[in-house]
Design a protein around this motif. Structure first.
Motif, PDB file in Angstrom:
ATOM      1  N   LEU A   7       6.305 -64.742  17.343  1.00  0.00           N
ATOM      2  CA  LEU A   7       6.645 -64.932  15.937  1.00  0.00           C
ATOM      3  C   LEU A   7       7.613 -66.100  15.826  1.00  0.00           C
ATOM      4  O   LEU A   7       8.642 -66.132  16.507  1.00  0.00           O
ATOM      5  N   ALA A  15       5.037 -57.842  14.159  1.00  0.00           N
ATOM      6  CA  ALA A  15       4.945 -59.170  13.561  1.00  0.00           C
ATOM      7  C   ALA A  15       4.362 -59.107  12.149  1.00  0.00           C
ATOM      8  O   ALA A  15       4.828 -59.799  11.243  1.00  0.00           O
ATOM      9  N   ILE A  39       2.762 -65.914  12.706  1.00  0.00           N
ATOM     10  CA  ILE A  39       2.337 -65.218  13.917  1.00  0.00           C
ATOM     11  C   ILE A  39       1.499 -66.150  14.785  1.00  0.00           C
ATOM     12  O   ILE A  39       0.542 -66.769  14.306  1.00  0.00           O
TER      13      ILE A  39
END
Length: 293
Positions: free
Chosen positions: A149, A220, A232
């Motif tokens: 992330l 995420a 992501i």
């Protein structure tokens, strides 16, 4: 799937059956007693008591009311919801049990299970071989993909594999496979100190302390809901990806070591579900997760 064994073992050795951490949950010594097992290891009083942090969306979180059929937390004024709660509700319903949830620090979850104050831990735990030396697992009840992330405007936002993350500042949550096993696979990564909780990990990214964090897809997805500027990075279709084993991505329900009867009963419920069923339930959890988690 975040959970490694190191933090758990330290908690057992140093703290016995109680522990404190930044998540703010109650210690095992303050937890409501779990359902009393009968001689076979099954729940005798009809109360299925599980523990979780209630601070790890979309797996589990605490909210102020019973919106979206949240379950009252026994040792808190709040209510628990999330993927773990949805799973626990299905298990309880299938067996005619009354579901009880207690909120506890991560380090106190396994000690509480070993002490018999709870029946099971449903808290996004990966089914590692090391952890199986301490507890037994039912499941898996989810298979979690590993992702990175970052922020959309980051220099790493267009990375196509972990080698393209070289030189970046990174962290993840303490005592996790993410931090202990996966970050070291990134070439020349500048691994900073671990964050004390999943929210703290995300805040480190949000405030620019790190360039990216390593986590799993559900975490995420929930983070992007709260922080739309985050992006992501999923390298699952690339050869330049993290090397993971089944124990890194298989998420299970912990029961006391040797409680085969309860483990088998939980597995009867989980055995009827496919990976697609798990994913569908996780999509539901992400959709109802509070934006501030």
């Amino acid at each position: 799937m975040r959970r490694g064994l190191a933090a758990m073992t330290a908690g057992i050795l140093a703290l016995g059956i109680s522990a404190c951490s930044a998540t703010g949950g109650n210690s095992a010594s303050n937890a409501k007693s779990g359902g009393t097992p009968n001689a076979s290891g099954l729940i005798a009083d009809g109360k299925f008591t599980i523990a979780m942090e209630a601070a790890y969306a979309p797996y589990n979180w605490e909210q102020p009311d019973n919106a979206n059929a949240a379950v009252k937390i026994d040792n808190s004024t709040g209510y628990a919801n999330g993927y773990d709660v949805l799973t626990a509700k299905e298990i309880a319903a299938a067996n005619g049990w009354e579901l009880h949830i207690v909120k506890q620090d991560w380090d106190s979850l396994i000690p509480a299970l070993q002490a018999g104050t709870i029946d099971a831990v449903i808290a996004g735990q990966s089914m590692t071989a090391q952890r199986m030396e301490e507890v037994d697992f039912a499941g898996p009840y989810l298979y979690a993909n590993i992702v990175v992330l970052t922020k959309a405007g980051s220099q790493f936002a267009d990375a196509k594999g972990i080698s393209e993350l070289s030189g970046g500042k990174v962290t993840s949550q303490t005592g996790t496979i993410w931090y202990d096993t996966l970050i070291p696979q990134i070439p020349d990564a500048n691994r900073l100190s671990p964050a004390e909780s999943a929210p703290a990990m995300l805040m480190a990214l949000q405030t620019g302390q790190v360039d990216y964090v390593v986590t799993d897809m559900p975490t995420a997805q929930s983070a992007v809901k709260a922080y739309p500027e985050m992006k992501i990075l999923n390298f699952s279709d690339s050869a330049d990806n993290f090397k993971v084993s089944d124990e890194d991505i298989n998420i299970g329900i912990a029961v006391k070591k040797g409680n085969t009867a309860l483990k088998d009963t939980l597995n009867k419920v989980l055995a009827g579900k496919s990976a697609a069923d798990f994913e569908k339930l996780m999509v539901q959890a992400v959709s109802i997760a509070p934006a501030n988690e």
